[in-house]
Design an enzyme around this catalytic site. Structure first.
Site, short mmCIF file in Angstrom:
data_model
loop_
_atom_site.label_atom_id
_atom_site.label_comp_id
_atom_site.label_asym_id
_atom_site.label_seq_id
_atom_site.Cartn_x
_atom_site.Cartn_y
_atom_site.Cartn_z
N ILE A 66 -85.15 -74.68 118.29
CA ILE A 66 -85.24 -75.18 119.67
C ILE A 66 -84.09 -76.11 120.03
CG2 ILE A 66 -87.73 -74.93 120.05
CD1 ILE A 66 -88.07 -77.84 119.19
N GLY A 67 -83.30 -76.47 119.08
CA GLY A 67 -82.18 -77.35 119.45
C GLY A 67 -81.40 -77.76 118.22
N GLY A 120 -80.02 -81.02 116.13
CA GLY A 120 -80.11 -82.47 115.93
C GLY A 120 -78.82 -82.94 115.29
N GLU A 121 -78.79 -84.25 114.98
CA GLU A 121 -77.58 -84.84 114.41
C GLU A 121 -77.30 -84.28 113.01
OE1 GLU A 121 -78.07 -89.05 114.30
OE2 GLU A 121 -76.20 -89.28 113.18
N GLY A 164 -78.89 -81.32 111.65
CA GLY A 164 -79.13 -79.89 111.46
C GLY A 164 -80.01 -79.39 112.58
N GLU A 165 -80.52 -78.17 112.38
CA GLU A 165 -81.30 -77.60 113.47
C GLU A 165 -82.65 -78.28 113.66
OE1 GLU A 165 -80.79 -74.11 111.50
OE2 GLU A 165 -78.99 -73.60 112.62
N LYS A 218 -87.42 -80.96 111.86
CA LYS A 218 -86.00 -81.29 111.83
C LYS A 218 -85.49 -80.95 110.45
CE LYS A 218 -85.87 -85.08 115.09
NZ LYS A 218 -85.28 -86.37 115.36
N ASP A 244 -81.91 -97.78 120.85
CA ASP A 244 -81.38 -96.60 121.54
C ASP A 244 -82.44 -96.02 122.46
OD1 ASP A 244 -79.60 -94.68 122.29
OD2 ASP A 244 -79.84 -93.44 120.50
O1 ACK Z 1 -84.57 -81.42 125.34
P1 ACK Z 1 -85.10 -80.62 124.25
O2 ACK Z 1 -85.78 -79.35 124.53
O3 ACK Z 1 -86.03 -81.52 123.34
O4 ACK Z 1 -83.94 -80.42 123.16
C1 ACK Z 1 -83.99 -81.35 122.15
C2 ACK Z 1 -83.76 -80.68 120.80
O5 ACK Z 1 -85.01 -80.57 120.15
C3 ACK Z 1 -82.81 -81.45 119.91
O6 ACK Z 1 -83.31 -82.74 119.66
C4 ACK Z 1 -86.04 -80.96 121.02
N1 ACK Z 1 -87.05 -81.68 120.24
C5 ACK Z 1 -86.85 -82.68 119.39
N2 ACK Z 1 -88.01 -83.10 118.88
C6 ACK Z 1 -88.98 -82.34 119.43
C7 ACK Z 1 -90.42 -82.30 119.33
N3 ACK Z 1 -91.06 -83.16 118.54
N4 ACK Z 1 -91.06 -81.39 120.05
C8 ACK Z 1 -90.39 -80.55 120.88
N5 ACK Z 1 -89.07 -80.55 121.02
C9 ACK Z 1 -88.37 -81.43 120.31
C10 ACK Z 1 -85.44 -81.83 122.09
#
Ligand code: ACK
Length: 928
Positions: A578-579, A581-582, A584-585, A604, A697
């Site tokens: 879904i995205g 991170g700093e 990794g995926e 994460k 932050d």
């Molecule tokens: O804005 P987003 O869809 O929400 O894109 C970022 C991406 O992962 C990178 O951080 C999503 N994300 C992070 N933690 C979570 C979580 N606990 N549940 C759903 N999405 C998340 C975040």
């Protein structure tokens, strides 16, 4: 045509004062052409000249027999000329300006009554270009007395504005255009934006733009820049005042831009001029060690004097000595120091690969950012260790004295008469079946302990070690003991629903067991927490949970296991990415919890090829998150550290991060829905600040939103990143400090606190109310810093109620102690939610910044004028609302017990301001 002169006549006015006039009155005769001419008039700087004439004029109807010859007007002429003298009067050279008629003419009757009906007429002449001009008045048969002629021009006069001077300026002839005038900065000031004013046709200065600011070493006093006094300084040009020299620095001269450090004190290269001068630290104290066959653990206490700095590190130097202590040589490269011998941040180091039967002397030196500047030799703390003493446990047989369902009491004997006194014992224990899950530890000064907070009917493993002045001994053997059954008590009565806390203390050499039974009602979440850290700052009282910095753990893996459950990776099903991170995926997926349904989770991952430090930084977030338990803080499910990839598993938040969520749904929510989100974030932040955790932050991008619009605070990694990178705070390229979200004191000198989190919270409010707009739009970071320093604050977003913008402004107070606490913010937002009518008032126009502060309570108000010591006097006398205070007189203030006259005055003068502010606030519809 008859040419007759005008007669110079002195008359009396109705008050019997003489008036000198020029008169003409040949109304009976036709074809009059009688001229009166002025002297030459110097034009000066005028481009347009005004001629004001005052005159009386006789009504022709009031004179019999004159119809056809009598006139009721005269003509005004002018002629420009560079010559001041010798011009012969030639009517043909004159240009007509206008025919002048009277608004009021007088009659015979008026004359009889001695009523003078004076007319005033003004005419503009221009553009005029030559050096001067003449005016001429042509009579064509009227009965006139010219009482005065005033000739003038208009100018915008010399003025001071925004620390700039603007010269006398003549307006344009064309009255619709303005003259732009550049100001010159006053002495000791410099341009911030080019100062400008516009000169309007009527001689008024309009539209002030730009400004000057006092230069370094000067401050503004009543419109000029005055040198800072000795003992004060100003390091930046701007609208700030001179500041007192920071501690341990001085200035002798007027106009100092910087203060010099006192002898023995220094300023490191990157220290801001606002920072106190500092000195090298004193040496470390209380060096102790713990040795076993393979490793030697050295630990010490920080120096008593850190020199006033935070960048304390330690260097360890090893010397190997023979039998004669004098014959020492530096240890060669065979020794390994973990993490390293130099630049240690924590007050401990592990030494590996030492030789048996040797004497090592370790010299430990503390160092900070100014150590290199001092010419004095650096003092060190030294300890000599013989590697023969490893592997001895000073603790013998451990026995269970009794057990309840949650506690076990143990006692033991020293293994052999110890050669050194035992200072304390450390008891380490864990659930026998879940060794990998978490260790806990506690300390006692006597050879017995009651370990509480255990699970019923569960086997635990215990081992104990002793600490002597030379360090820790080895651990004893492991002993297994179980807690009692649920519902059944063993030989100690413990009320269910109460927690028993037993504190052991040593008093005057003899040992006294003090048993305190504290009856705390256990609420859902409160339980007695024994931190597993070897740190003595464990929290022995229920309910007061504080955050433990994982960096205080020597071994970061221990911190992770202390606070996070290890999850078997076969229980995790990764579904999609879904995205990023700093580290990794970020994926979504499902987690199977034994005995429960699968739950959706976000995972994460730490990408392969990481170095140790990255793994530690990655897992730090889990060690932090795992300590929290709150509906508005992202919940940690657990970690995978024993297989690859390393993962952090957290609850799934369907709507992702708040900033992109709001941008996607621009304008879709009611104000109450937005306030509900803000309330959630504030509540999460209140929890964090109560725990003593500073986020650093807080920003909408770090808030996650679930399908019910519940907002949760996430992203707990940053604190260490900032700590590690001294550059981060000072970067001008949008580096690691999130400038737009960060309070000025945190940017300037890294003063991060819950109050700086409150500033960031104000920015998050602004982001939310503007549906994810970028704070300060496209302004550069540098401009953001400057404009904040000058007092600029973000205006209310479109549609944002005044009360919310007020709260933002409150969060953005420069003085951090004046910002609201998160608990105030939560209760204020609750008030708004209960009484939504407060939210109806919008600012008059977008970008309208109200200029009154928002004091929520008497306490806030008194804090702001540094008079909080009188809060109780006010409340006791029944002055509990701000409105009630506004009617107080100095007598009332005295009567409630403010005896110092200076304090009475300060309070009364603030009451006057408060009265105005409240009036303004009420007018704007804001209810305090
Ligand atoms: O804005 P987003 O869809 O929400 O894109 C970022 C991406 O992962 C990178 O951080 C999503 N994300 C992070 N933690 C979570 C979580 N606990 N549940 C759903 N999405 C998340 C975040």
């Amino acid at each position: 045509v008859t040419v007759k002169p005008w007669d110079a006549i002195t008359e009396m006015d109705e008050h019997n004062r003489p008036i000198h006039t020029f008169q003409v009155c040949h109304v009976m005769e036709p074809n009059q052409n009688n001229w009166l001419r002025s002297n030459w008039i110097f034009r000066e700087a005028a481009q347009k000249v005004y001629v004001e004439m005052r005159f009386t004029l006789r009504d022709c109807n009031s004179i019999p027999w004159v119809s056809g010859t009598c006139k009721e007007t005269f003509n005004l002429f002018y002629m420009e000329s560079d010559e001041a003298h010798g011009m012969k009067f030639k009517p043909a050279q004159y240009t007509k300006i206008d025919t002048i008629a009277a608004d009021e003419s007088f009659t015979q009757m008026d004359l009889g009554d001695r009523i003078l009906k004076l007319n005033t007429e003004v005419r503009e002449v221009g553009p005029v270009n030559k050096k001067g001009f003449y005016l001429a008045f042509q009579d064509i048969g009227a009965c006139i007395a010219l009482v005065s002629v005033r000739v003038y021009y208009k100018k915008c006069p010399f003025t001071f504005r925004n620390l700039a001077t603007f010269p006398d300026t003549i307006p344009r002839v064309d009255s619709s255009s303005l003259v732009e005038v550049r100001g010159a900065c006053v002495k000791n000031a410099e341009e911030r934006d080019p100062p400008k004013l516009y000169c309007g046709a009527d001689g008024d200065w309009l539209v002030p733009l730009g400004r000057c600011v006092c230069s370094m070493g000067y401050e503004e006093v009543d419109g000029s820049c005055i040198a800072c006094r000795p003992g004060f300084y100003k390091a930046f040009a701007g609208n700030i005042k001179c500041s007192k020299c920071p501690p341990h620095s001085y200035s002798y001269d007027d106009g100092s831009q910087l203060c010099y450090c006192e002898k023995g004190y220094f300023r490191a290269e990157k220290d801001p001029p606002t920072m106190a001068c500092t000195r090298p630290p004193s040496p470390p104290r209380n060096v102790v060690f713990n040795i076993n066959e393979t490793s030697l653990f050295l630990e010490w206490s920080p120096p008593s004097d850190t020199g006033g700095r935070k960048d304390l590190t330690y260097n360890v130097l090893c010397k190997k000595c023979g039998a004669d202590q004098q014959q020492c040589e530096l240890c060669g490269g065979e020794l390994r120091f973990v993490p390293r011998p130099q630049g240690l941040i924590n007050a401990s180091v592990t030494v590996l690969d030492f030789t048996a039967h040797a004497n090592y002397t370790f010299e430990i030196e503390s160092q900070n950012g100014v150590s290199d500047m001092s010419s004095f030799p650096r003092p060190v703390a030294a300890i000599t260790i013989s590697t023969d003493q490893g592997g001895v446990s000073l603790v013998g047989m451990v026995q269970k004295d009794w057990a309840s369902q949650n506690s076990i009491a143990l006692s033991w004997q020293d293994a052999e008469p110890p050669s050194l006194p035992v200072l304390e014992y450390e008891i380490k224990y864990y659930e026998k079946e879940h060794e990998e899950l978490s260790y806990s530890s506690t300390r006692t000064k006597v050879p017995s302990v009651i370990v509480t907070g255990l699970k019923p009917s569960t086997a635990y493993m215990f081992h104990i070690r002793a600490r002597t002045p030379t360090g820790f001994s080895s651990y004893s053997h492991k002993f297994e003991f179980s807690t009692g059954d649920e519902g059944k008590f063993s030989n100690m009565a413990v009320d269910q629903g109460h927690v028993l806390v037993i504190i052991t203390a040593a008093v005057g050499g003899s040992t006294l067991l003090v048993i305190l039974t504290l009856f705390f009602l256990i609420t859902g979440r409160t339980k007695c927490i024994f931190s597993g850290s070897s740190d003595s700052s464990t929290v022995p009282f229920p309910g007061i949970k504080t955050y433990i910095d994982p960096d205080t753990y020597e071994d970061p893996t221990q911190a992770v296991h202390e606070f996070a459950k290890e999850i078997d990776p076969c229980r995790i099903r990764i579904e999609r990415v879904i995205g990023a991170g700093e580290f990794g995926e970020v994926c979504s997926g499902r987690l199977r919890i034994p005995g429960k349904r699968e739950i959706p989770v976000a995972i994460k991952t730490l990408k392969g090829g990481y170095v140790d430090r990255q793994r530690r930084d990655f897992l730090r977030e889990a060690s932090i998150m795992g300590q929290f338990d709150h509906p508005n803080i992202i919940r940690l499910e657990g970690v995978v550290t024993k297989s690859r990839p390393v993962m952090i598993v957290v609850e799934y938040m369907e709507n992702g991060s708040l900033d992109s969520f709001l941008r996607k749904h621009d304008g879709h929510f009611t104000v109450i829905q937005l306030v509900g989100m803000l309330r959630g974030i504030a509540s999460g932040m209140k929890y964090l600040s109560d725990m003593g955790y500073v986020h650093r932050d807080l920003a909408a991008r770090n808030i996650l939103v679930n399908s019910n619009l519940v907002c949760k605070v996430s992203d707990f990694g940053l604190s260490r990143v900032l700590e590690d990178d001294p550059e981060a705070a000072y970067t001008t390229t949008g580096g690691k400090i999130p400038i737009r979200w960060t309070a000025p004191e945190a940017i300037a000198y890294r003063k991060f606190s819950s109050a700086s989190d409150a500033w960031s919270y104000g920015i998050v409010m602004w982001e939310v109310m503007s549906y994810g707009e970028r704070p300060y739009w496209e302004m550069s970071n540098q401009d953001v810093i400057l404009s904040i320093e000058e007092g600029y604050r973000l205006p209310a977003p479109m549609g944002c109620p005044v009360a919310l913008h007020q709260l933002m402004l409150h969060c953005w107070q420069k003085e951090r102690n004046h910002r609201p606490k998160f608990t105030d913010i939560v209760s204020f937002l609750d008030k708004l939610i209960r009484n939504p009518s407060i939210l109806i008032t919008l600012p008059e126009s977008p970008g309208d910044v109200p200029d009154y502060p928002m004091f929520i309570s008497i306490g806030d108000w008194l804090d702001s004028i540094k008079m909080s010591q009188y809060k109780n006097n006010f409340v006791a006398a029944g002055f509990t609302t701000l409105d009630s205070v506004t009617s107080m007189t100095i007598e009332d203030v005295r009567q409630i017990g403010v005896t110092l006259i200076g304090h009475q005055r300060r309070i009364v003068s603030s009451i006057q301001t408060l009265r105005l502010q409240l009036l303004q606030a009420h007018e704007k519809g804001f209810h305090v």
